[in-house]
Design a protein around this motif. Structure first.
Motif, mmCIF file in Angstrom:
data_model
loop_
_atom_site.group_PDB
_atom_site.id
_atom_site.type_symbol
_atom_site.label_atom_id
_atom_site.label_comp_id
_atom_site.label_asym_id
_atom_site.label_seq_id
_atom_site.Cartn_x
_atom_site.Cartn_y
_atom_site.Cartn_z
ATOM 1 N N ARG A 1 34.385 -16.801 16.618
ATOM 2 C CA ARG A 1 33.040 -16.566 17.121
ATOM 3 C C ARG A 1 32.555 -15.156 16.777
ATOM 4 N NH1 ARG A 1 30.842 -19.773 20.501
ATOM 5 N NH2 ARG A 1 32.813 -20.540 21.364
ATOM 6 N N SER B 1 25.882 -18.231 18.609
ATOM 7 C CA SER B 1 26.748 -19.186 19.296
ATOM 8 C C SER B 1 25.877 -20.138 20.099
ATOM 9 C CB SER B 1 27.705 -18.467 20.259
ATOM 10 O OG SER B 1 28.622 -17.658 19.585
ATOM 11 N N ALA C 1 30.042 -15.893 24.084
ATOM 12 C CA ALA C 1 29.020 -15.563 23.094
ATOM 13 C C ALA C 1 28.518 -14.138 23.281
ATOM 14 C CB ALA C 1 27.852 -16.542 23.193
ATOM 15 N N THR D 1 27.181 -12.195 19.737
ATOM 16 C CA THR D 1 26.367 -13.189 19.046
ATOM 17 C C THR D 1 25.121 -13.496 19.871
ATOM 18 O OG1 THR D 1 27.547 -15.027 20.115
ATOM 19 C CG2 THR D 1 28.383 -14.280 17.991
#
Length: 289
Positions: A181, A187, A203, A208
């Motif tokens: 990730r 995400s 996330a 992200t």
């Protein structure tokens, strides 16, 4: 008390103490921990026979019950605490969608223990990397994660060369998935319930853009639990506006970077493990006063 079946076996128990109640199994450490505990915190549900054994080992501890979310939408069917027979003093639920279902429970946070990304991963080659890897496809009002509209949108954007659609083809441990990730820019959690899941917290820590469908009430319970006046920097998407919202997002590198930076800032301000552990510690200390 028992591990997940393969391929998840070992993924969540490596840092725990295993209590194997089968005859001739050595679970002395687990038993000693139960005997000496000031607080015993039960998560989701434990069989009555086990609860009776726990209470026999330690009748003087302060007992806490925490629900997360039932696989079969548990709040609609029964109160799990009634079948356990323990003298619970506090009742917790995860501060996401679930406080609206457990209105007399105290919201508490999930804890992400993986180290946060020091800097967001920048877009390379002109296409943002988008990770969407739902853990299951079950249909449920509060536990659902899959969306045909979302999957079709991401597949179309990938076919048009607008995104690099990252979909693991084999099982990854939670740490491996978090490491993957951190190499992405976006995400996707889920967009169908009005809530969010642990993916959203990961996330943020991965730096992200966190795409989910979290509504006002889910956000508010999360903020209240954290003592935050800042709204979480979720990029809200629903099935009704999925195509437009996702297209707008992936078309704007500046917007992506802005959300990435806000994700890391929010995580650092509110979601570092030591801050979240202190929320639990304070509640435990109140029990002992």
């Amino acid at each position: 008390m028992s591990d997940y079946p393969k391929p998840l076996s070992g993924s969540f128990t490596s840092s725990g103490v295993y209590w194997d109640r089968r005859p001739n199994k050595d679970s002395g450490l687990a038993v000693e921990l139960i005997k000496n505990a000031d607080v015993i915190h039960i998560h989701n549900a434990v069989y009555r026979v086990v609860c009776d054994e726990i209470y026999e080992l330690n009748p003087t501890a302060s007992y806490v019950f925490q629900t997360h979310s039932g696989l079969r939408e548990g709040p609609l069917y029964f109160d799990a605490t009634e079948m356990m027979g323990l003298p619970f003093k506090r009742f917790f639920t995860i501060a996401q969608a679930y406080p609206r279902l457990y209105q007399n429970y105290e919201p508490v946070p999930n804890i992400i223990s993986f180290p946060a990304n020091p800097e967001p991963a920048l877009i390379e080659g002109g296409r943002p990397r988008v990770l969407f890897s739902p853990t299951h496809s079950r249909k449920a009002r509060w536990g659902g994660k899959g969306s045909k509209v979302l999957e079709e949108t991401l597949t179309s954007l990938s076919s048009l060369g607008r995104i690099e659609y990252v979909r693991p083809k084999s099982f990854l441990t939670p740490y491996e998935l978090f490491s993957l990730r951190k190499t992405c820019q976006i995400s996707v959690d889920e967009i169908i319930t009005g809530g969010f899941h642990q993916v959203s917290l990961e996330a943020l820590g991965a730096g992200t853009v966190c795409v989910n469908g979290s509504d006002y009430f889910s956000n508010l319970s999360f903020m209240s639990c954290l003592g935050s006046l800042d709204e979480p920097p979720f990029f809200r998407v629903t099935e009704d506006d999925c195509v437009e919202r996702m297209t707008d997002l992936v078309s704007s590198p500046d917007l992506i970077l802005k959300y990435q930076q806000e994700s890391l800032r929010f995580f650092d301000n509110y979601l570092r493990p030591e801050k979240l552990v202190s929320i639990y510690a304070q509640k435990y200390e109140e029990l002992l006063q």
